[in-house]
Enzyme design. Structure first.
Site, PDB file in Angstrom:
ATOM      1  N   ASP A  87       1.014  -1.313   0.068  1.00  0.00           N
ATOM      2  CA  ASP A  87      -0.100   0.061   0.089  1.00  0.00           C
ATOM      3  C   ASP A  87       0.794   1.145   0.040  1.00  0.00           C
ATOM      4  OD1 ASP A  87      -2.126  -1.926   0.132  1.00  0.00           O
ATOM      5  OD2 ASP A  87      -2.094  -1.603   2.429  1.00  0.00           O
ATOM      6  N   GLU A  99     -11.385   0.398  -3.986  1.00  0.00           N
ATOM      7  CA  GLU A  99     -10.903   0.850  -2.607  1.00  0.00           C
ATOM      8  C   GLU A  99      -9.410   1.845  -2.893  1.00  0.00           C
ATOM      9  OE1 GLU A  99      -9.502  -2.523  -0.365  1.00  0.00           O
ATOM     10  OE2 GLU A  99      -9.074  -3.638  -2.073  1.00  0.00           O
TER      11      GLU A  99
END
Length: 532
Positions: free
Chosen positions: A19, A189
């Site tokens: 991420d 997302e």
């Protein structure tokens, strides 16, 4: 391209570092990555040239910034967002306290600092509507938070869409209406906002974090929408080609170099075939970089014209190489603090349980709760970063009861690990043996037990060679003895077991004392060698 032109080798941050959030400040690039249940929270790395990176440790190093006691495995810090505005770093992070059911209990926070090394301000609570929160600083001075909204209601998509709300920096609070700006049939997302040429661009991770992962874009003339999706299937994905060396590619952020070259930081994984033939990613989700460009009609594309990640890409042109000093292979535990390569579960390392001063030149771990505890484990570990890893340590430990153990552990989480431990047996005295937990099935194989009462010091070694893991012990360097069979290293991955698993393999040092007397285990050194 010249043969000697500098190149970026992916992953630039190998091992469990997912991420990525990337920002440039002057000539310095900083990357922040998720850490989940591990301390320090939010891993930070620094580069001058996008080729060479050095670890800075973590941003969230104190309990006032991050309290993870009791947080489940693969909970904790998800998808940080690192930006720089008005002379400060702004760090948004999610703490997932519970997931795996219809509900997901998550809080989003903001902390700031003038320097990347801190000190970081007391966190400001933002919201609890979902995760993957990121902050956008608009040209007019306003600040906007976007995040996934989680929907627990039966019959509804759990990923309820991307929501936008303004953040009032002066009031240190959210303000104004919450607006849903994006929904899609495919799961989306990881939202990030950018502004370019009169458009607001919304970068999204899609398809979940597994084999179907990817990155898509949408854009709007106004920040609140409506947003139109890119006509291309994906800006980046590996989903259509299982033969690519970088799989699960997705969840990214953009950065420009000082002279305006664009790069995409994203996560990807490198699969290894297990004994059963299934692909599993021991090194977890890692950080990669790809050069990108903009089309004439204003959409983002990879610079090579494909939508698939490459393991080797051009570095920024005109940038001087800036390597960092290599880390020594041996940690003698002579420093005042642990190296930034070490991590601990849920709580920061401190002198009360991981001491570098109680016996100078040693790391003393005081035995605490079991390796299954969600509160007070005595475990320090470092990420597995390569296909081949050899980790060796020297232990001095005098257990007096079976409840006291210490040793070397190959770890995914509390449900899956291989533990080469020293303990006490009522009949044999001090012994070495294997402890395993295989997707929740716990075992202490009797045929792996080796008496070692006459060994003054105990050498322990873990060797990962692709899908295989071997554990050895010795009283001296040339007297190694195998402990247990060849083990399946690929089980130490997101792709093994059940439930949502988001971290990666570690090798670490640990100690337990289930009697509560905190028996110490002294580790003299730790050797770490890797190969592709």
């Amino acid at each position: 391209m010249r043969d000697d032109a500098p190149m970026i080798d992916n992953p630039v941050l190998p091992g469990f570092r997912p991420d990525p959030s990337i920002v440039r400040v002057g000539d310095d690039h900083y990357l922040a990555t998720s850490t989940f249940q591990w301390f320090p929270g939010v891993g930070l790395h620094h580069s001058k040239d996008l080729v060479h990176w050095r670890p800075l440790g973590g941003a969230l190093t104190e309990r006032r910034l991050l309290d993870l006691r009791g947080v489940q495995d693969s909970g904790g810090v998800w998808a940080p967002s690192l930006t720089h505005h008005d002379g400060r770093f702004w760090l948004v992070y999610s703490i997932v306290r519970h997931s795996g059911t219809a509900y997901k209990d998550v809080d989003n926070y903001l902390t700031t600092a003038e320097d990347i090394g801190g000190p970081w301000s007391d966190p400001v609570f933002l919201n609890s509507s979902g995760f993957d929160a990121s902050l956008f600083h608009d040209d007019d001075g306003r600040h906007w938070l976007v995040n996934v909204e989680w929907d627990h209601r039966p019959g509804r998509p759990r990923f309820g869409g991307i929501v936008l709300q303004e953040y009032d920096a002066a009031a240190r609070a959210m303000t104004g209406p919450v607006t849903t700006i994006a929904r899609r049939e495919r799961l989306i997302e990881g939202p990030n906002l950018y502004r370019r040429d009169g458009w607001y661009y919304l970068m999204l991770a899609e398809g979940g974090t597994g084999w179907d992962h990817g990155i898509s874009m949408a854009r709007s003339r106004t920040i609140t929408g409506p947003y139109a999706f890119d006509p291309a299937d994906a800006v980046l994905t590996s989903r259509h080609d299982p033969g690519l060396p970088l799989q699960k590619a997705g969840h990214g952020e953009l950065v420009t170099t000082a002279d305006g070259q664009w790069y995409l930081a994203h996560l990807a994984s490198r699969p290894e075939r297990g004994p059963d033939g299934q692909p599993r990613c021991i090194t977890g989700r890692e950080t990669c970089l790809q050069p990108v460009t903009w089309t004439d009609d204003g959409w983002l594309r990879l610079a090579d014209g494909t939508a698939t990640p490459s393991t080797r890409v051009p570095a920024p042109s005109g940038t001087a190489p800036h390597p960092w000093p290599a880390e020594p292979p041996r940690d003698d535990f002579d420093g005042a603090t642990l190296s930034p390569e070490w991590s601990t579960p849920r709580v920061p390392a401190d002198e009360t349980w991981a001491s570098l001063t109680a016996r100078p030149g040693f790391l003393r771990l005081y035995g605490r709760q079991s390796q299954h505890s969600l509160f007070d484990q005595s475990l320090v570990a470092r990420r597995v970063t390569h296909r081949r890893v050899t980790a060796t340590t020297c232990l001095e430990f005098a257990p007096r009861r079976y409840a006291q153990s210490a040793g070397l552990i190959a770890w995914y989480d509390a449900s899956t690990y291989y533990y080469l431990r020293v303990t006490h047996d009522e009949d044999m005295g001090r012994v070495i043996g294997l402890v395993t937990n295989d997707a929740g099935t716990y075992d202490e194989p009797a045929d792996t037990v080796l008496p070692c009462g006459d060994w003054p010091r105990i050498l322990l070694r873990a060797r990962i060679d692709g899908p295989e893991l071997r554990l050895d012990a010795a009283p001296e360097p040339d007297a190694w003895r195998r402990i247990g069979p060849v083990l399946d290293a690929t089980r130490l991955s997101d792709d093994y077991g059940t439930g949502s698993r988001f971290t990666g393999a570690f090798i670490g040092l640990c100690a337990q004392d289930l009697s509560g007397t905190r028996t110490p285990a002294d580790f003299d050194w730790f050797d770490w060698h890797t190969a592709a």
